[in-house]
Design a protein around this motif. Structure first.
Motif, short mmCIF file in Angstrom:
data_model
loop_
_atom_site.label_atom_id
_atom_site.label_comp_id
_atom_site.label_asym_id
_atom_site.label_seq_id
_atom_site.Cartn_x
_atom_site.Cartn_y
_atom_site.Cartn_z
N GLN A 21 33.63 33.62 -66.69
CA GLN A 21 33.82 32.39 -67.46
C GLN A 21 32.49 31.84 -67.97
OE1 GLN A 21 36.56 30.76 -68.34
NE2 GLN A 21 37.92 32.27 -67.40
N ALA A 22 31.47 31.89 -67.13
CA ALA A 22 30.15 31.38 -67.53
C ALA A 22 29.59 32.24 -68.66
CB ALA A 22 29.20 31.36 -66.34
N ALA A 23 29.76 33.55 -68.57
CA ALA A 23 29.26 34.45 -69.62
C ALA A 23 29.94 34.12 -70.95
CB ALA A 23 29.49 35.90 -69.23
N LEU A 24 31.25 33.89 -70.89
CA LEU A 24 31.99 33.57 -72.13
C LEU A 24 31.52 32.23 -72.69
CD1 LEU A 24 35.62 34.68 -71.18
CD2 LEU A 24 34.11 35.73 -72.91
N LYS A 25 31.39 31.25 -71.82
CA LYS A 25 31.03 29.91 -72.28
C LYS A 25 29.57 29.83 -72.76
CE LYS A 25 32.07 25.18 -71.41
NZ LYS A 25 32.69 24.18 -70.59
N LEU A 26 28.69 30.54 -72.08
CA LEU A 26 27.26 30.45 -72.44
C LEU A 26 26.86 31.50 -73.47
CD1 LEU A 26 25.82 29.80 -68.85
CD2 LEU A 26 26.45 28.11 -70.59
N GLY A 27 27.74 32.49 -73.69
CA GLY A 27 27.47 33.50 -74.72
C GLY A 27 26.34 34.45 -74.35
N CYS A 28 26.23 34.77 -73.06
CA CYS A 28 25.18 35.72 -72.64
C CYS A 28 25.62 36.38 -71.34
CB CYS A 28 23.85 34.98 -72.44
SG CYS A 28 23.90 33.75 -71.14
N VAL A 29 24.81 37.29 -70.85
CA VAL A 29 25.10 37.89 -69.54
C VAL A 29 24.76 36.87 -68.46
CG1 VAL A 29 24.27 39.65 -67.91
CG2 VAL A 29 24.79 40.28 -70.28
N VAL A 30 25.64 36.74 -67.48
CA VAL A 30 25.39 35.83 -66.36
C VAL A 30 25.41 36.63 -65.06
CG1 VAL A 30 26.26 33.84 -65.06
CG2 VAL A 30 26.32 33.82 -67.57
N ALA A 31 24.33 36.51 -64.30
CA ALA A 31 24.25 37.14 -62.97
C ALA A 31 24.25 36.04 -61.93
CB ALA A 31 22.96 37.97 -62.87
N ILE A 32 25.26 36.04 -61.08
CA ILE A 32 25.36 35.05 -60.00
C ILE A 32 25.08 35.78 -58.69
CG2 ILE A 32 26.82 33.40 -58.80
CD1 ILE A 32 28.42 33.00 -61.33
N THR A 33 24.03 35.33 -57.99
CA THR A 33 23.65 36.04 -56.77
C THR A 33 24.05 35.26 -55.53
OG1 THR A 33 21.45 35.06 -56.88
CG2 THR A 33 21.73 37.23 -57.89
N GLY A 34 24.14 36.01 -54.45
CA GLY A 34 24.53 35.46 -53.15
C GLY A 34 24.73 36.66 -52.24
N GLU A 35 25.59 36.55 -51.26
CA GLU A 35 25.82 37.70 -50.38
C GLU A 35 26.28 38.91 -51.19
OE1 GLU A 35 28.35 36.82 -47.10
OE2 GLU A 35 28.24 38.89 -46.34
N THR A 36 27.18 38.66 -52.14
CA THR A 36 27.51 39.66 -53.17
C THR A 36 27.09 39.07 -54.50
OG1 THR A 36 29.39 40.48 -51.90
CG2 THR A 36 29.39 40.98 -54.26
N ASP A 37 26.48 39.91 -55.34
CA ASP A 37 26.08 39.45 -56.68
C ASP A 37 27.18 39.85 -57.66
OD1 ASP A 37 23.59 38.93 -55.43
OD2 ASP A 37 22.81 40.90 -56.02
N TYR A 38 27.43 39.00 -58.65
CA TYR A 38 28.39 39.33 -59.71
C TYR A 38 27.69 39.16 -61.05
CZ TYR A 38 31.88 39.13 -56.06
OH TYR A 38 32.59 39.38 -54.91
N ILE B 180 19.45 33.14 -75.38
CA ILE B 180 19.15 33.63 -74.03
C ILE B 180 19.96 34.90 -73.80
CG2 ILE B 180 19.31 33.07 -71.55
CD1 ILE B 180 17.38 31.12 -72.85
N ALA B 181 19.30 35.94 -73.29
CA ALA B 181 20.02 37.21 -73.06
C ALA B 181 20.73 37.20 -71.71
CB ALA B 181 19.04 38.38 -73.13
N ILE B 182 20.05 36.67 -70.68
CA ILE B 182 20.59 36.74 -69.31
C ILE B 182 20.27 35.44 -68.56
CG2 ILE B 182 20.53 38.01 -67.10
CD1 ILE B 182 19.33 40.42 -68.70
N VAL B 183 21.27 34.88 -67.92
CA VAL B 183 21.07 33.77 -66.98
C VAL B 183 21.24 34.33 -65.58
CG1 VAL B 183 22.01 31.59 -66.10
CG2 VAL B 183 21.87 31.98 -68.55
N ARG B 184 20.28 34.02 -64.67
CA ARG B 184 20.42 34.45 -63.27
C ARG B 184 20.26 33.23 -62.38
NH1 ARG B 184 19.36 33.96 -58.18
NH2 ARG B 184 17.42 33.06 -58.97
N GLY B 185 21.29 32.95 -61.60
CA GLY B 185 21.20 31.81 -60.70
C GLY B 185 22.17 31.97 -59.55
#
Ligand code: ATP
Ligand code: TZP
Ligand code: MG
Ligand code: MG
Length: 270
Positions: free
Chosen positions: A155-172, A117-122
């Motif tokens: 931490q999620a990116a390191l653990k899952l081995g992909c780019v992680v986008a976490i959205t909300g009022e501010t996205d990271y 998986i290249a990118i997780v977005r949640g």
């Protein structure tokens, strides 16, 4: 990370009209197809195990969304994901509701284990639950959590081995080494079902044309937030229905210079 390319990346999506293969949920299918079309990408929804490998193999990106998952669909996601991986087609995962049921959490984890998986977005709850951290989730919506979301993304990116986008009022967004914050958007997005799911597919459209998945995700988030701000200014007072229509219109008309003018991207690390 080159955050000066936000506008150029939008233009690239419009010029290349990438084919985005979505295996998504029954709630958001039409909105997702319309949003991708408005932006300038080319959506296809295909679920049958007889065809998913063929379609994923010629797509610019594959988006897997577990919002209304079932056994047959999960099998199709794995077939499509393997074909995409063999052809170098980037795969985006939206782990809708991970943490809300054991089946969702385990399915999202198995997709991450078995596919590249290249990118997780949640949302923050989904990302936290994927890596075994507690974060309240109520159905598909993130509840109160706590803590540093930029650090959670890292931490999620390191653990899952992909780019992680976490959205909300501010996205990271993080790839474990580099982390960016994307501000802006509008809270009315939380009143439109599928705003997150469509965003995952928009990230797919960007990943099809922008080789660096971190840069692709950041540029997609910035364009999405800019479109939401302009839509809220145009129709926000009338409420979520009018906002939803205005938002589709703005995905079509938001310009590369709007994205550069309104984009609020900050490199947090790296
Ligand atoms: P949830 O189900 O928890 O709402 P989601 O999967 O729908 O999650 P969101 O986190 O709502 O996804 O993100 C969808 C879009 O809405 C993103 O562009 C995000 O930046 C934006 N967004 C979410 N909350 C806000 C807010 N309070 N203010 C501005 N933009 C927001
Ligand atoms: N239930 C299952 S999937 C879904 C709902 C309401 C849509 C979720 O969409 P989003 O983008 O996370 O708001
Ligand atoms: Mg939402
Ligand atoms: Mg969601």
């Amino acid at each position: 990370m080159d955050i000066r390319q936000l506008g150029a990346n939008l233009q690239e999506v419009r010029d290349r009209k990438p084919l985005v293969h979505n295996i998504t949920n029954v709630v958001v299918t039409n909105f997702t197809a319309n949003g991708l079309l408005a932006l300038g990408a080319s959506p296809v929804m295909a679920y049958a195990r007889q065809e998913v490998a063929e379609i994923a193999g010629i797509a610019g990106a594959l988006v897997l969304n577990i919002g209304t998952l079932n056994e047959v669909e999960v099998e199709a996601m794995k077939l499509a994901g393997r074909a995409a991986n063999e052809r170098g087609v980037p795969v985006v995962l939206d782990p809708v509701g991970a943490g809300a049921s054991a089946y969702r959490t385990e399915t999202a984890r198995s997709l991450l284990d078995e596919l590249d998986i290249a990118i997780v977005r949640g949302n923050a709850a989904e990302a936290a639950n994927l890596i075994g951290r507690d974060w309240t989730i109520r159905g598909v919506d993130a509840g109160a959590g706590g803590g540093d979301v930029a650090e959670l993304a890292r931490q999620a990116a390191l653990k899952l081995g992909c780019v992680v986008a976490i959205t909300g009022e501010t996205d990271y967004v993080s790839d474990g080494r580099r982390t960016a914050a994307v501000r802006g958007g509008d809270a009315l997005l939380t009143r439109v079902t599928g705003a997150g799911c469509l965003l995952s597919s928009v990230i797919g459209a960007y990943a099809a044309v922008v080789p660096d998945p971190l840069e692709a995700a950041v540029a997609a988030l910035a364009a999405y937030s800019a479109a939401a701000e302009l839509a809220a200014a145009r129709a926000g007072k009338q409420g979520p229905g009018s906002f939803q229509i205005a938002f589709l219109d703005l995905l079509w008309s938001v310009s590369p210079s709007d994205v550069e003018r309104l984009g609020k991207v900050e490199v947090v690390e790296g």
